[in-house]
Design a protein around this motif. Structure first.
Motif, PDB file in Angstrom:
ATOM      1  N   ALA A   1       0.835  -1.204   0.000  1.00 47.01           N
ATOM      2  CA  ALA A   1       0.000   0.000   0.000  1.00 47.01           C
ATOM      3  C   ALA A   1       0.868   1.252   0.000  1.00 47.01           C
ATOM      4  N   GLU A   2       1.906   1.231   0.813  1.00 45.95           N
ATOM      5  CA  GLU A   2       2.819   2.369   0.894  1.00 45.95           C
ATOM      6  C   GLU A   2       3.486   2.629  -0.459  1.00 45.95           C
ATOM      7  N   LEU A   3       3.937   1.567  -1.101  1.00 45.81           N
ATOM      8  CA  LEU A   3       4.647   1.712  -2.368  1.00 45.81           C
ATOM      9  C   LEU A   3       3.709   1.995  -3.537  1.00 45.81           C
ATOM     10  N   MET A   4       2.470   1.522  -3.462  1.00 46.47           N
ATOM     11  CA  MET A   4       1.464   1.911  -4.467  1.00 46.47           C
ATOM     12  C   MET A   4       1.275   3.423  -4.413  1.00 46.47           C
ATOM     13  N   ALA A   5       1.126   3.962  -3.206  1.00 44.53           N
ATOM     14  CA  ALA A   5       0.938   5.409  -3.051  1.00 44.53           C
ATOM     15  C   ALA A   5       2.178   6.160  -3.515  1.00 44.53           C
TER      16      ALA A   5
ATOM     17  N   THR B   1       2.396   5.897  -7.468  1.00 37.81           N
ATOM     18  CA  THR B   1       1.394   6.700  -8.171  1.00 37.81           C
ATOM     19  C   THR B   1       1.627   8.192  -7.934  1.00 37.81           C
ATOM     20  N   ALA B   2       2.205   8.560  -6.800  1.00 36.39           N
ATOM     21  CA  ALA B   2       2.552   9.964  -6.559  1.00 36.39           C
ATOM     22  C   ALA B   2       3.643  10.427  -7.522  1.00 36.39           C
ATOM     23  N   GLN B   3       4.391   9.482  -8.082  1.00 42.09           N
ATOM     24  CA  GLN B   3       5.423   9.794  -9.077  1.00 42.09           C
ATOM     25  C   GLN B   3       4.896   9.588 -10.493  1.00 42.09           C
TER      26      GLN B   3
ATOM     27  N   GLN C   1       0.547  -0.845 -13.328  1.00 43.91           N
ATOM     28  CA  GLN C   1       1.943  -1.239 -13.545  1.00 43.91           C
ATOM     29  C   GLN C   1       2.669  -1.417 -12.216  1.00 43.91           C
ATOM     30  N   VAL C   2       2.429  -0.510 -11.278  1.00 44.08           N
ATOM     31  CA  VAL C   2       3.057  -0.633  -9.953  1.00 44.08           C
ATOM     32  C   VAL C   2       2.613  -1.940  -9.307  1.00 44.08           C
TER      33      VAL C   2
END
Length: 175
Positions: free
Chosen positions: A61-65, A68-70, A76-77
């Motif tokens: 969840a942390e890395l999805m956010a 997508t913030a980038q 794809q993420v």
């Protein structure tokens, strides 16, 4: 809904491995049986596994956010993360489309296991008692549980974003 192609993993503990043999034929009808040690060992190993599942879900969840913030595409993420952690794949609807029902594993149940695991881990002597990621993960799931305790653990994604994609009705996904 996607289903697992692997058999149910049954963790079994008994005072003696011979004690398990009497019930092994019945258990093998249900899944893949693994003797893991003395009485209580299976429950302990289950808590270790579910703590890992919580940590992996929170990390995803942390890395999805973060991704997508980038301006990375959420699909794809998620595809890359689920390739790294295959157990996430069954929760794709939650992480990508904000659909957390039906729950395969409810937030409240993982929170209970994280609490039990922390109590267990923190009794260990010395450095083995330090489990900061599990502690942080527990706090994240506690916050989500206060809002949506019955949803799937993929709802941890809501802890990282207030502008999640709108929920799509399940009927639309089936078409």
């Amino acid at each position: 809904m996607q289903s697992w192609s692997r058999p149910l993993l049954i963790l079994a503990g008994a005072a003696l491995v011979e004690d398990l043999e009497a019930v092994r034929p019945v258990l093998e009808q249900l899944g893949e049986v693994h003797y893991v040690g003395d009485v209580g060992s299976a429950a302990t190993l289950k808590l270790v596994a579910n703590s890992f599942l919580g940590i992996v879900s929170a990390g995803a969840a942390e890395l999805m956010a973060a991704g997508t913030a980038q301006d990375l595409d959420p699909q794809q993420v998620f595809t890359v993360l689920s390739r790294v952690a295959p157990g996430l794949k069954v929760r794709e609807a939650g992480f990508v489309r904000n659909i957390h029902e039906p729950a395969m594993f409810a937030v409240r149940d993982l929170l209970k296991d994280l609490d039990l695991g922390l109590a267990l881990y923190q009794r260990a002597p010395g450095a083995r008692s330090k489990v900061p990621l599990t502690g942080v993960t527990r706090e994240l799931f506690a916050a989500v549980s206060s809002r949506v305790p019955d949803q799937d653990i993929s709802a941890i994604a809501t802890a990282y974003s207030t502008d999640r994609l709108p929920r799509q009705p399940v009927e639309e996904l089936a078409s």
